[in-house]
Design a protein around this motif. Sequence first.
Motif, PDB file in Angstrom:
ATOM      1  N   LYS A 631      31.318  42.859  41.157  1.00 22.63           N
ATOM      2  CA  LYS A 631      32.299  41.943  41.747  1.00 22.63           C
ATOM      3  C   LYS A 631      33.672  42.122  41.099  1.00 22.63           C
ATOM      4  CE  LYS A 631      33.166  37.021  42.549  1.00 22.63           C
ATOM      5  NZ  LYS A 631      32.672  35.641  42.342  1.00 22.63           N
ATOM      6  N   ASN A 632      33.713  42.253  39.803  1.00 24.42           N
ATOM      7  CA  ASN A 632      34.975  42.388  39.064  1.00 24.42           C
ATOM      8  C   ASN A 632      35.658  43.712  39.375  1.00 24.42           C
ATOM      9  OD1 ASN A 632      36.709  40.959  37.298  1.00 24.42           O
ATOM     10  ND2 ASN A 632      36.173  42.372  35.639  1.00 24.42           N
ATOM     11  N   ILE A 633      34.813  44.779  39.546  1.00 24.40           N
ATOM     12  CA  ILE A 633      35.383  46.086  39.899  1.00 24.40           C
ATOM     13  C   ILE A 633      36.050  46.000  41.263  1.00 24.40           C
ATOM     14  CG2 ILE A 633      34.780  48.465  40.536  1.00 24.40           C
ATOM     15  CD1 ILE A 633      32.604  48.332  38.347  1.00 24.40           C
ATOM     16  N   TYR A 634      35.394  45.326  42.202  1.00 26.56           N
ATOM     17  CA  TYR A 634      35.962  45.189  43.547  1.00 26.56           C
ATOM     18  C   TYR A 634      37.251  44.356  43.522  1.00 26.56           C
ATOM     19  CZ  TYR A 634      36.557  43.788  48.376  1.00 26.56           C
ATOM     20  OH  TYR A 634      37.091  43.549  49.614  1.00 26.56           O
ATOM     21  N   LYS A 635      37.203  43.225  42.803  1.00 25.16           N
ATOM     22  CA  LYS A 635      38.369  42.336  42.754  1.00 25.16           C
ATOM     23  C   LYS A 635      39.550  42.995  42.057  1.00 25.16           C
ATOM     24  CE  LYS A 635      39.834  37.745  41.247  1.00 25.16           C
ATOM     25  NZ  LYS A 635      39.438  36.497  40.555  1.00 25.16           N
ATOM     26  N   THR A 636      39.255  43.716  40.978  1.00 28.99           N
ATOM     27  CA  THR A 636      40.321  44.350  40.208  1.00 28.99           C
ATOM     28  C   THR A 636      40.992  45.462  40.992  1.00 28.99           C
ATOM     29  OG1 THR A 636      39.090  43.869  38.187  1.00 28.99           O
ATOM     30  CG2 THR A 636      40.873  45.454  38.015  1.00 28.99           C
ATOM     31  N   SER A 637      40.216  46.138  41.843  1.00 24.48           N
ATOM     32  CA  SER A 637      40.764  47.265  42.590  1.00 24.48           C
ATOM     33  C   SER A 637      41.179  46.891  44.007  1.00 24.48           C
ATOM     34  CB  SER A 637      39.729  48.398  42.642  1.00 24.48           C
ATOM     35  OG  SER A 637      38.539  47.940  43.265  1.00 24.48           O
ATOM     36  N   SER A 638      41.178  45.569  44.345  1.00 21.85           N
ATOM     37  CA  SER A 638      41.501  45.115  45.696  1.00 21.85           C
ATOM     38  C   SER A 638      43.001  44.811  45.824  1.00 21.85           C
ATOM     39  CB  SER A 638      40.697  43.859  46.029  1.00 21.85           C
ATOM     40  OG  SER A 638      41.182  43.256  47.202  1.00 21.85           O
ATOM     41  N   VAL A 639      43.612  45.328  46.885  1.00 18.36           N
ATOM     42  CA  VAL A 639      45.030  45.042  47.158  1.00 18.36           C
ATOM     43  C   VAL A 639      45.229  43.566  47.474  1.00 18.36           C
ATOM     44  CG1 VAL A 639      46.945  45.499  48.726  1.00 18.36           C
ATOM     45  CG2 VAL A 639      45.510  47.370  47.939  1.00 18.36           C
ATOM     46  N   LYS A 640      44.317  42.972  48.203  1.00 22.84           N
ATOM     47  CA  LYS A 640      44.424  41.559  48.555  1.00 22.84           C
ATOM     48  C   LYS A 640      44.468  40.692  47.306  1.00 22.84           C
ATOM     49  CE  LYS A 640      42.176  37.948  51.279  1.00 22.84           C
ATOM     50  NZ  LYS A 640      41.029  37.621  52.162  1.00 22.84           N
ATOM     51  N   SER A 641      43.560  40.995  46.371  1.00 23.41           N
ATOM     52  CA  SER A 641      43.542  40.248  45.114  1.00 23.41           C
ATOM     53  C   SER A 641      44.828  40.468  44.325  1.00 23.41           C
ATOM     54  CB  SER A 641      42.338  40.686  44.280  1.00 23.41           C
ATOM     55  OG  SER A 641      42.388  40.109  43.000  1.00 23.41           O
ATOM     56  N   LEU A 642      45.307  41.722  44.352  1.00 21.73           N
ATOM     57  CA  LEU A 642      46.544  42.037  43.642  1.00 21.73           C
ATOM     58  C   LEU A 642      47.724  41.239  44.212  1.00 21.73           C
ATOM     59  CD1 LEU A 642      48.120  43.762  41.598  1.00 21.73           C
ATOM     60  CD2 LEU A 642      48.383  45.486  43.393  1.00 21.73           C
ATOM     61  N   ARG A 663      50.022  52.939  49.708  1.00 20.03           N
ATOM     62  CA  ARG A 663      48.874  52.867  48.804  1.00 20.03           C
ATOM     63  C   ARG A 663      47.680  52.265  49.542  1.00 20.03           C
ATOM     64  NH1 ARG A 663      52.529  50.855  43.730  1.00 20.03           N
ATOM     65  NH2 ARG A 663      53.364  52.894  43.218  1.00 20.03           N
ATOM     66  N   ASN A 664      46.469  52.750  49.222  1.00 17.63           N
ATOM     67  CA  ASN A 664      45.257  52.300  49.899  1.00 17.63           C
ATOM     68  C   ASN A 664      44.836  50.924  49.415  1.00 17.63           C
ATOM     69  OD1 ASN A 664      45.005  54.745  51.330  1.00 17.63           O
ATOM     70  ND2 ASN A 664      44.042  55.704  49.543  1.00 17.63           N
ATOM     71  N   LYS A 665      44.034  50.271  50.261  1.00 17.65           N
ATOM     72  CA  LYS A 665      43.563  48.951  49.876  1.00 17.65           C
ATOM     73  C   LYS A 665      42.663  49.014  48.655  1.00 17.65           C
ATOM     74  CE  LYS A 665      44.079  46.595  54.265  1.00 17.65           C
ATOM     75  NZ  LYS A 665      43.457  45.755  55.289  1.00 17.65           N
ATOM     76  N   LEU A 666      41.844  50.061  48.578  1.00 18.91           N
ATOM     77  CA  LEU A 666      41.097  50.290  47.338  1.00 18.91           C
ATOM     78  C   LEU A 666      41.862  51.359  46.587  1.00 18.91           C
ATOM     79  CD1 LEU A 666      37.398  50.289  48.610  1.00 18.91           C
ATOM     80  CD2 LEU A 666      38.527  48.583  47.206  1.00 18.91           C
TER      81      LEU A 666
END
Length: 673
Positions: A631-642, A663-666
């Motif tokens: 979950k943390n890997i996904y959130k950390t690498s997510s543009v939406k979260s950023l 830049r890509n979303k991931l």
Amino acid sequence: MENNLYRLGALMFDDDSSSFSRKTTIRKIIEAFFVLKENCTVLCSELPELVKDAFDIELHIDEIQKVLYNSKNFEFIGGHCQKQHSDYCSLQVHLTIKRYELVSQKEYYNSIYRYIDEYYNSDEEIRNIITNEEFTKLIEDFLYSVFVQNIAKSSRMFDVSIDKKDLLTDLKVSEERKKIINSFLDYDDDNKNKAIYNIGSLAIEYVILNGGIDLQSQESNILKKVLYLDTNIIYRLLGINGEQRKIKVRNLISRCIETGQQIKISYTSKKEFFDSIDYQLQKVVRYPSNIRYTEPIDNAIIKDYYDTKSGNAKFYRAKVQAEYEDLIREFSIVEEKYDFYGTARGKDRLAIDRYASSIAGYKNKTLKEALPDATNTYYIEKLRSNQGKTFRELKEFFLTSDKNLINWETEAKETYPVTIYPSNWLSIILRFGSRTNDDYRSFVSFIRNVPHEEKRDLDVVLATMQVIAQKAETAEKQKALFEIFVENEYESILKKSNFEEKIIYIEETIPPYIDRMFEEQSEVIRRLEEQSRLNTIKQQKEIENLRHEFEEDKSSDDKQRLELCEEKFNSEIADRKLRLVISIIVFIGCIIGLIYTLPNILSVDNTNKSKILIEFFISSISFPVLLWSIKNIYKTSSVKSLKQDLLLKEITKQEIDLLLENRNKLFLVVLFF
């Protein structure tokens, strides 16, 4: 003495007291002396001479002794002042500290110098003309002249022989300086008006003290006086001389009635008033016109006629008649019906004619013009014939603003004066009661300078304006045409023998001036249009410069903003890199742990139960940690979260899109490269 005079005035009336006690007045003078001398200690026996030197007021040692003996405001050195006071008393005296501080504070708040400084500092135009010292001296000299002149008037009124003309330096000032004095008198400050009143009214105290007058005993006699109004006072009461004069004279008459005087208008004054109205209206009836510009008209009636836009002489006459009757009712004025001059015979008729001849010569008037003044003066003298010769005994007075008539009476007659000027009477009646801000304002307005203005012949002005009114409709155009025409043709018009010839001459000579006026107006319009065009070009350049400056400032601000956003963005990326590395390490660790433990747990041959228990515990922990790391890997690498985190750092959506462009979303690559 002048400076001392103003300080004395600030203290004499500090509490608006209407007390007429001579003892109170003397106490205030002695207190003012000690304030003037910064409360120095002096010998009692020297006080009369010291007061004389400071204020030119003579006080007897016995009067001073009574004040000192009965007052707690003084301290003595070497004993206490005794009832039996010696001319050579060696006691020393000064004010108590408490009293000195109190009186000094009152002097500051009532001092005319405070208001002189305040006005000078607030008026930039005056500061550009004269220095503060020159302005102060100018006001001092003017107020001192008012003080000395009021001494002369009050001396006449109270029949006291005090001549202070030697104190009065000839106050010859330029027209510019007169306007400066008037501007100071006119500015609206109630405390300033009170300070000026105190100085002007000090003359009454001066006369009372030096003349040994018991003013308190004369109060009832003042309240019983009868005031006859001169024609010029009637003009002002009706507002024919302007609204400001109307207000101040009405205030004066109201105060007279409040303090008990009876107001009367003689048959002679009423007849003179309406005769003057009819005579002046004859001039406008002959040549009716639409005059709008009335400033050059030096005639109160004709100017008022055009200012009120009456348009019809009969209507204006009826309006004045109605306003006059309203005035009579409003102030309960008594109108006398007795034609004194018409019925006068023998020595009375000869005396009036003799007065008329003398007044005509003094005022440079015709006998017919001087006759009303002569009749009123002699008539009041006749009414007084059995009353006595002092102010206390005499009952009737003639209220007039005609200074020439007052001066004539002073020089030509030896009997007690009949005439009295409004400001002098106002200062007397205000001495007997409470005073309001309107009273102070009225007193100040009465002592204003009258600037000398070059007076043009009335017939020349009227004839010119009659013709101009037919050529120009607005006041602005009439003014422009009048100024250029009269400037060049005044002397020529003046030489014409009668009004009709003046009209004919003006009509014949004015056309070129009309053309000149239109040419000048056209030139003004052309210059304004050119100036407008230049202003438009200038404004456009200014707008371009402002736009350029704005864009430069905006570009600079945008650059600084972008740098700040990039700094926040890089900080966020660095933080995410660290969290992503930690999450990946945890993820790999969990996978390795599960690979190692799960086969052993699932094996049926494994008999080591303690080992199986440990491996089961490790597996149970690894599963949730593994899920957290994913979950943390996904959130950390997510543009939406950023984007959400960057918004919390006060970076706008537009700025975020610019930073994440292409830049890509991931964006694991973004995090590591």
